[in-house]
Scaffold this motif. Structure first.
Motif, mmCIF file in Angstrom:
data_model
loop_
_atom_site.group_PDB
_atom_site.id
_atom_site.type_symbol
_atom_site.label_atom_id
_atom_site.label_comp_id
_atom_site.label_asym_id
_atom_site.label_seq_id
_atom_site.Cartn_x
_atom_site.Cartn_y
_atom_site.Cartn_z
ATOM 1 N N ILE A 135 0.857 -1.182 0.000
ATOM 2 C CA ILE A 135 0.000 0.000 0.000
ATOM 3 C C ILE A 135 0.892 1.231 0.000
ATOM 4 O O ILE A 135 1.725 1.409 0.882
ATOM 5 N N LYS A 136 0.736 2.075 -1.030
ATOM 6 C CA LYS A 136 1.497 3.318 -1.139
ATOM 7 C C LYS A 136 0.550 4.476 -0.865
ATOM 8 O O LYS A 136 -0.518 4.575 -1.466
ATOM 9 N N THR A 137 0.915 5.363 0.096
ATOM 10 C CA THR A 137 0.103 6.526 0.427
ATOM 11 C C THR A 137 0.868 7.791 0.093
ATOM 12 O O THR A 137 2.066 7.886 0.353
ATOM 13 N N GLU A 138 0.156 8.774 -0.504
ATOM 14 C CA GLU A 138 0.713 10.085 -0.803
ATOM 15 C C GLU A 138 -0.252 11.125 -0.227
ATOM 16 O O GLU A 138 -1.448 11.068 -0.502
ATOM 17 N N THR A 139 0.273 12.047 0.620
ATOM 18 C CA THR A 139 -0.591 12.936 1.394
ATOM 19 C C THR A 139 -0.221 14.388 1.162
ATOM 20 O O THR A 139 0.952 14.746 1.128
ATOM 21 N N ASP A 140 -1.261 15.235 0.991
ATOM 22 C CA ASP A 140 -1.101 16.685 0.961
ATOM 23 C C ASP A 140 -1.782 17.238 2.199
ATOM 24 O O ASP A 140 -3.020 17.287 2.265
ATOM 25 N N PRO A 141 -1.022 17.660 3.250
ATOM 26 C CA PRO A 141 -1.622 18.168 4.493
ATOM 27 C C PRO A 141 -2.458 19.414 4.255
ATOM 28 O O PRO A 141 -3.233 19.793 5.118
ATOM 29 N N ALA A 142 -2.319 20.079 3.075
ATOM 30 C CA ALA A 142 -3.081 21.293 2.799
ATOM 31 C C ALA A 142 -4.443 20.964 2.194
ATOM 32 O O ALA A 142 -5.213 21.857 1.878
ATOM 33 N N GLY B 106 -5.028 19.506 -0.762
ATOM 34 C CA GLY B 106 -5.056 19.501 -2.221
ATOM 35 C C GLY B 106 -4.431 18.253 -2.801
ATOM 36 O O GLY B 106 -4.543 17.149 -2.241
ATOM 37 N N THR B 107 -3.756 18.412 -3.957
ATOM 38 C CA THR B 107 -3.127 17.275 -4.639
ATOM 39 C C THR B 107 -1.622 17.441 -4.764
ATOM 40 O O THR B 107 -0.990 16.775 -5.569
ATOM 41 N N SER B 108 -1.034 18.354 -3.973
ATOM 42 C CA SER B 108 0.426 18.497 -3.944
ATOM 43 C C SER B 108 0.945 17.580 -2.839
ATOM 44 O O SER B 108 1.184 18.001 -1.699
ATOM 45 N N TYR B 109 1.098 16.295 -3.187
ATOM 46 C CA TYR B 109 1.365 15.282 -2.165
ATOM 47 C C TYR B 109 2.811 15.388 -1.691
ATOM 48 O O TYR B 109 3.750 15.128 -2.451
ATOM 49 N N ALA B 110 3.000 15.770 -0.412
ATOM 50 C CA ALA B 110 4.338 15.994 0.143
ATOM 51 C C ALA B 110 4.833 14.803 0.946
ATOM 52 O O ALA B 110 6.015 14.699 1.241
#
Length: 376
Positions: free
Chosen positions: A101-108, A110-114
């Motif tokens: 499982i790969k997770t990509e998260t944007d705490p703001a 949106g879709t700018s996954y940091a």
């Protein structure tokens, strides 16, 4: 200053006994900022991917979700219920893992996954695996029920009266046997006449419509015939393999990292492939050029065979090898790898292994055997 975030991931698998498995998985993550403070009561954007085979494997399912963290920085969601980017969660075959499982998260939000993280599913989700797994063994056959009562037999119809038997007539008298006649004498055999002269042999008739002039295993055209066929007009064609290797150690080409493309990727047309190899920009030497320059057997139209032309030689090797053993100076195929002219990728080529009869691919810069073929 660029912020760095961290997440603590939790994965829960829902299992419902004796019922259909839900096509979703529960997922939780705790999100913190660069000072390790919780990101509380905030929208976060997430992209979740299910990868097959390894942490960098092929994604079989991707979805996105936007969720709000609670006062403890915890975000909860169900994988399989988000906005689908690609794939189908219900169609994942959990039996052919491993899966990650790969997770990509944007705490703001949106879709700018940091934040990017990948975790292996250390065991296949039980309910989802069962939903796609093979059926269990059949249970034992139950006991046979009681036989029902036999209904009453219907009444037998009345038998009709028998007709009267006719009277038997008297037997006629047997006639007397006459005396046997005398056996005639056997005549003497006449003398045997002289044998007639043998007639001259007539000329051979034309070949039938289904016949061929040449045959597989025939020494012909500078080598040995390994394939024959007729086109739609009934014209015969064939393929001939050289009686000897041109090299036991030769690189496929000096150009090793440039894709030639469809012109050199035919599995059956080795001549077309060879021409495309020699026309490549920067080309100066190759197995195809080695064949092109050969004049073995007094022929000058040799080329590097395609992968299926090598396979055809192997299929008919009982006839081809027997003939090679009878030609002076000829050599059998080595139990080694032979280059084909069929390109596999930017850096690799198909080859045929004449010990294991395996077709696979390897780097263009490797050193393998080379044997030419030609068509007539």
């Amino acid at each position: 200053m660029k912020q760095i975030y961290s997440i603590l991931v939790g994965l829960l698998i829902s299992v419902i006994g004796l019922a259909q498995a839900p096509q979703k998985m529960s997922y939780q993550a705790v999100i913190r900022n660069s000072t390790n403070a919780l990101v509380r009561s905030s929208l976060v954007g997430m992209r979740i991917s299910i990868l097959q085979g390894s942490s960098s494997g092929t994604p079989v399912y991707v979805e996105t979700q936007t969720r709000t963290t609670n006062v403890n920085g915890l975000v909860s969601l169900e994988i399989g219920t988000g906005t689908v980017v690609t794939g189908s969660f219900a169609m994942i075959n959990w039996a052919v893992g491993p899966y990650f499982i790969k997770t990509e998260t944007d705490p703001a939000g949106g879709t700018s996954y940091a934040i990017v993280g990948t975790n292996q599913l250390m065991s296949v989700p039980y309910a989802l695996y069962c939903a796609s797994g093979a059926a269990g063994p059949a249970g034992p056959t139950g006991a046979t029920g009681l036989t029902g009562a036999t209904g009453p037999a219907g009444p037998t119809g009345a038998t009709g009266p028998a007709g009267p038997t006719g009277a038997t007539g008297p037997a006629g008298p047997t006639g007397a046997t006459g005396p046997a006649g005398p056996t005639g004498a056997t005549g003497a055999a006449g003398p045997e006449g002289p044998a007639g002269a043998t007639g001259a042999t007539g000329p051979a008739g034309p070949s039938g419509s289904g016949g061929f002039v040449h045959f597989i295993g025939e020494p012909y055209g500078g080598g040995v015939v390994f394939d024959v066929w007729k086109d739609t007009l009934g014209v015969e064609h064939g393929l001939v393999v050289d009686a000897t290797d041109l090299s036991a150690a030769y690189a496929w080409s000096n150009v090793t990292a440039t894709l030639i493309g469809a012109g050199a990727q035919s599995v059956w047309d080795g001549l077309s492939n060879s021409n495309a190899v020699m026309a490549q920009a920067g080309h100066s030497s190759s197995a195809a050029l080695l064949c092109y320059n050969s004049t073995n057997g007094g022929q000058s139209d040799w080329y590097l065979p395609s992968i299926q032309e090598l396979n055809k030689i192997w299929a008919n090797y009982v006839d081809v090898g027997r003939t090679l053993s009878q030609i002076s100076g000829a050599t059998q195929f080595a139990a080694e790898r032979y280059w084909s002219s069929t390109e596999y990728s930017t850096t690799s080529i198909f080859y045929f292994h004449y010990l294991t009869a395996v077709i696979t691919n390897d780097s263009k810069g490797r050193i393998f055997h080379v044997r030419a073929v030609r068509a007539y």
